[in-house]
Design a protein around this motif. Structure first.
Motif, PDB file in Angstrom:
ATOM      1  N   ASN A  19     -24.892  34.237 -32.551  1.00 49.07           N
ATOM      2  CA  ASN A  19     -24.370  32.937 -32.116  1.00 49.07           C
ATOM      3  C   ASN A  19     -23.426  33.043 -30.930  1.00 49.07           C
ATOM      4  N   LYS A  20     -23.389  34.200 -30.269  1.00 48.77           N
ATOM      5  CA  LYS A  20     -22.514  34.355 -29.095  1.00 48.77           C
ATOM      6  C   LYS A  20     -23.297  34.095 -27.826  1.00 48.77           C
ATOM      7  N   ILE A  21     -22.796  33.175 -27.005  1.00 56.00           N
ATOM      8  CA  ILE A  21     -23.434  32.891 -25.721  1.00 56.00           C
ATOM      9  C   ILE A  21     -22.785  33.701 -24.600  1.00 56.00           C
ATOM     10  N   TYR A  22     -21.453  33.829 -24.629  1.00 58.46           N
ATOM     11  CA  TYR A  22     -20.766  34.509 -23.530  1.00 58.46           C
ATOM     12  C   TYR A  22     -19.410  34.991 -24.021  1.00 58.46           C
ATOM     13  N   GLU A  23     -18.983  36.158 -23.492  1.00 56.58           N
ATOM     14  CA  GLU A  23     -17.675  36.715 -23.881  1.00 56.58           C
ATOM     15  C   GLU A  23     -16.995  37.310 -22.653  1.00 56.58           C
ATOM     16  N   PRO A  24     -16.111  36.543 -22.000  1.00 57.98           N
ATOM     17  CA  PRO A  24     -15.382  37.055 -20.836  1.00 57.98           C
ATOM     18  C   PRO A  24     -14.145  37.849 -21.286  1.00 57.98           C
ATOM     19  N   THR A  25     -14.211  39.161 -21.212  1.00 58.13           N
ATOM     20  CA  THR A  25     -13.125  39.996 -21.739  1.00 58.13           C
ATOM     21  C   THR A  25     -11.862  39.951 -20.878  1.00 58.13           C
ATOM     22  N   ASN A  26     -11.952  39.402 -19.656  1.00 60.52           N
ATOM     23  CA  ASN A  26     -10.765  39.314 -18.807  1.00 60.52           C
ATOM     24  C   ASN A  26     -10.076  37.960 -18.882  1.00 60.52           C
ATOM     25  N   GLU A  27     -10.487  37.116 -19.855  1.00 62.19           N
ATOM     26  CA  GLU A  27      -9.893  35.803 -20.027  1.00 62.19           C
ATOM     27  C   GLU A  27      -9.079  35.773 -21.317  1.00 62.19           C
ATOM     28  N   ASN A  28      -7.867  35.245 -21.252  1.00 63.49           N
ATOM     29  CA  ASN A  28      -6.999  35.179 -22.424  1.00 63.49           C
ATOM     30  C   ASN A  28      -7.332  33.954 -23.264  1.00 63.49           C
ATOM     31  N   TYR A  29      -7.270  34.109 -24.588  1.00 64.17           N
ATOM     32  CA  TYR A  29      -7.597  32.997 -25.483  1.00 64.17           C
ATOM     33  C   TYR A  29      -6.638  31.817 -25.301  1.00 64.17           C
ATOM     34  N   THR A  30      -5.431  32.066 -24.814  1.00 63.41           N
ATOM     35  CA  THR A  30      -4.484  30.964 -24.620  1.00 63.41           C
ATOM     36  C   THR A  30      -4.967  29.976 -23.571  1.00 63.41           C
ATOM     37  N   SER A  31      -5.878  30.401 -22.687  1.00 62.49           N
ATOM     38  CA  SER A  31      -6.478  29.485 -21.710  1.00 62.49           C
ATOM     39  C   SER A  31      -7.608  28.715 -22.379  1.00 62.49           C
ATOM     40  N   SER A  32      -7.682  27.422 -22.115  1.00 61.89           N
ATOM     41  CA  SER A  32      -8.744  26.595 -22.683  1.00 61.89           C
ATOM     42  C   SER A  32      -9.953  26.597 -21.752  1.00 61.89           C
ATOM     43  N   ALA A  33     -11.068  27.122 -22.248  1.00 64.72           N
ATOM     44  CA  ALA A  33     -12.289  27.190 -21.445  1.00 64.72           C
ATOM     45  C   ALA A  33     -13.024  25.857 -21.418  1.00 64.72           C
ATOM     46  N   ASN A  34     -12.755  24.968 -22.379  1.00 63.99           N
ATOM     47  CA  ASN A  34     -13.399  23.658 -22.465  1.00 63.99           C
ATOM     48  C   ASN A  34     -14.921  23.738 -22.342  1.00 63.99           C
ATOM     49  N   PRO A  35     -15.587  24.558 -23.152  1.00 70.18           N
ATOM     50  CA  PRO A  35     -17.053  24.613 -23.077  1.00 70.18           C
ATOM     51  C   PRO A  35     -17.680  23.263 -23.408  1.00 70.18           C
ATOM     52  N   ASN A  36     -18.689  22.911 -22.648  1.00 71.38           N
ATOM     53  CA  ASN A  36     -19.340  21.601 -22.786  1.00 71.38           C
ATOM     54  C   ASN A  36     -20.850  21.800 -22.774  1.00 71.38           C
ATOM     55  N   ILE A  37     -21.556  21.333 -23.797  1.00 70.92           N
ATOM     56  CA  ILE A  37     -22.997  21.534 -23.867  1.00 70.92           C
ATOM     57  C   ILE A  37     -23.725  20.201 -23.827  1.00 70.92           C
ATOM     58  N   PHE A  87     -31.058  23.143 -22.052  1.00 67.62           N
ATOM     59  CA  PHE A  87     -29.631  22.917 -22.257  1.00 67.62           C
ATOM     60  C   PHE A  87     -28.860  23.389 -21.028  1.00 67.62           C
ATOM     61  N   VAL A  88     -27.677  22.791 -20.836  1.00 68.18           N
ATOM     62  CA  VAL A  88     -26.703  23.269 -19.858  1.00 68.18           C
ATOM     63  C   VAL A  88     -25.380  23.444 -20.584  1.00 68.18           C
ATOM     64  N   LEU A  89     -24.749  24.575 -20.362  1.00 64.52           N
ATOM     65  CA  LEU A  89     -23.403  24.837 -20.867  1.00 64.52           C
ATOM     66  C   LEU A  89     -22.476  25.044 -19.680  1.00 64.52           C
ATOM     67  N   THR A  90     -21.359  24.337 -19.650  1.00 66.04           N
ATOM     68  CA  THR A  90     -20.335  24.578 -18.635  1.00 66.04           C
ATOM     69  C   THR A  90     -19.065  25.060 -19.315  1.00 66.04           C
ATOM     70  N   PHE A  91     -18.261  25.815 -18.589  1.00 65.15           N
ATOM     71  CA  PHE A  91     -16.956  26.246 -19.093  1.00 65.15           C
ATOM     72  C   PHE A  91     -16.077  26.653 -17.915  1.00 65.15           C
ATOM     73  N   GLU A  92     -14.788  26.723 -18.165  1.00 65.52           N
ATOM     74  CA  GLU A  92     -13.804  27.047 -17.128  1.00 65.52           C
ATOM     75  C   GLU A  92     -13.260  28.454 -17.331  1.00 65.52           C
ATOM     76  N   LYS A  93     -13.096  29.181 -16.227  1.00 66.77           N
ATOM     77  CA  LYS A  93     -12.414  30.472 -16.250  1.00 66.77           C
ATOM     78  C   LYS A  93     -11.150  30.358 -15.419  1.00 66.77           C
ATOM     79  N   LYS A  94     -10.060  30.938 -15.920  1.00 67.00           N
ATOM     80  CA  LYS A  94      -8.758  30.796 -15.271  1.00 67.00           C
ATOM     81  C   LYS A  94      -8.242  32.094 -14.663  1.00 67.00           C
ATOM     82  N   ASN A  95      -8.890  33.229 -14.932  1.00 65.07           N
ATOM     83  CA  ASN A  95      -8.455  34.495 -14.364  1.00 65.07           C
ATOM     84  C   ASN A  95      -8.512  34.420 -12.838  1.00 65.07           C
ATOM     85  N   VAL A  96      -7.461  34.902 -12.185  1.00 63.84           N
ATOM     86  CA  VAL A  96      -7.327  34.724 -10.737  1.00 63.84           C
ATOM     87  C   VAL A  96      -8.528  35.294  -9.972  1.00 63.84           C
TER      88      VAL A  96
END
Length: 320
Positions: free
Chosen positions: A137-155, A168-177
């Motif tokens: 059930n895992k679609i993506y795992e960005p190991t350089n992103e902290n859980y405190t940041s909200s990725a707001n995944p949208n399907i 399907f389309v999935l969008t999400f936000e990454k906050k790592n610089v």
């Protein structure tokens, strides 16, 4: 609830009530799809509470609700930011009628996070049962992103009409610089999970590795947020879609942007493209935020958002 046992023992019981959340912002992000009505007229919604992700159903047009997933949260210990969509396949050829819902959410993995999903299906007049997913059930795992940041995944799920197989389309936000921005994944989905099927490969290759992405939307950065996406259920042409998002400039200046995107699958490869990036409402002197959109069968879109006028009008804000 506290329960006394004898004179020296105290037991604390925890209960999850329907339509209750300890998270004051459980429904604050309207760019994520939190409520849907399926073809069978059931209502479904997802939300965070107590650091967990919950699903509820209503079979009587919202008069009463009950917890889905046998009353258990969807994540494995801590999760947030859920989004939901649905698809439908009518009864034919001796097969039952299928109503399906898919939920994506952000799940804590040590200090980082993964984006997980779950599918529930109702056959004929039964109940919504959680499906076993091929490939996990895992679609993506960005190991350089902290859980405190909200990725707001949208399907979102759509296609050429009522069918077991959908896009399907999935969008999400990454906050790592180093790679901050809004990302998207495109692929095909049915009740067994995400994957792809074509005339070249006449079987499902299950797993997120068989989807296109993640693809970054060019022009987005750490200040790009609240992405909204929608696929129509009766598309004339598949592969074309938009991602509309809020571009933060300052506390009193934000724009609404529209990315034109396309993806196709041929000869064993995905072909993602970004064909344009347009400003729907500029940031000059106004705050535009929390866009929402729907896609029409001809791939055109209808978009609305909130505009805060900051003294430019007797009205505090407009809905555009």
């Amino acid at each position: 609830r506290l329960s006394l046992v004898g004179s020296e023992m105290c037991i604390r019981d925890s209960y999850k009530g329907s339509q209750l959340s300890g998270d004051a912002s459980a429904f604050s992000n309207n760019s994520q799809r939190k409520f849907v009505r399926t073809h069978d007229s059931w209502l479904h919604h997802v939300y965070p509470s107590g650091g967990r992700v919950w699903l509820e159903h209503s079979s009587n047009n919202g008069a009463t609700w009950f917890l889905g997933n046998n009353g258990q949260p969807l994540d494995n210990g801590e999760g947030k930011c859920p989004s939901i969509d649905w698809w439908y396949k009518p009864s034919e050829g001796g097969f039952p009628e299928y109503n399906d819902i898919v939920i994506v959410f952000q799940q804590k993995e040590d200090t980082h996070y993964s984006i997980r999903y779950a599918i529930f299906e109702k056959q004929n007049n039964g109940n919504y049962i959680k499906k076993s997913l091929q490939g996990g059930n895992k679609i993506y795992e960005p190991t350089n992103e902290n859980y405190t940041s909200s990725a707001n995944p949208n399907i979102t799920v759509g296609g050429n009409g009522d069918s077991e197989l959908q896009y399907f389309v999935l969008t999400f936000e990454k906050k790592n610089v180093s790679d901050a921005g809004i990302y998207w994944i495109y692929g095909q989905i049915n009740c067994a999970g995400v994957g792809v099927v074509t005339s070249v490969d006449p079987y499902f290759n299950w797993g997120a590795q068989y989807c296109s992405g993640p693809n970054k939307i060019a022009g987005t950065n750490a200040n790009s947020r609240n992405a909204t996406v929608n696929l129509n259920k009766n598309l004339i042409y598949t592969g074309n879609f938009d991602v509309v998002y809020e571009q933060y400039v300052s506390s009193r200046s934000r724009a609404i942007k529209d990315a034109w995107l396309y993806c196709s699958y041929s000869a064993g490869f995905w072909h993602p493209q970004q064909t344009g990036l347009y400003t729907l409402s500029s940031s000059t002197g106004v705050v535009n935020y929390k866009p929402s959109m729907i896609q029409m069968p001809d791939n055109s879109i209808r978009v609305c958002w909130i505009r805060d006028l900051y003294g430019q009008s007797s009205m505090p804000y407009w809905i555009n």
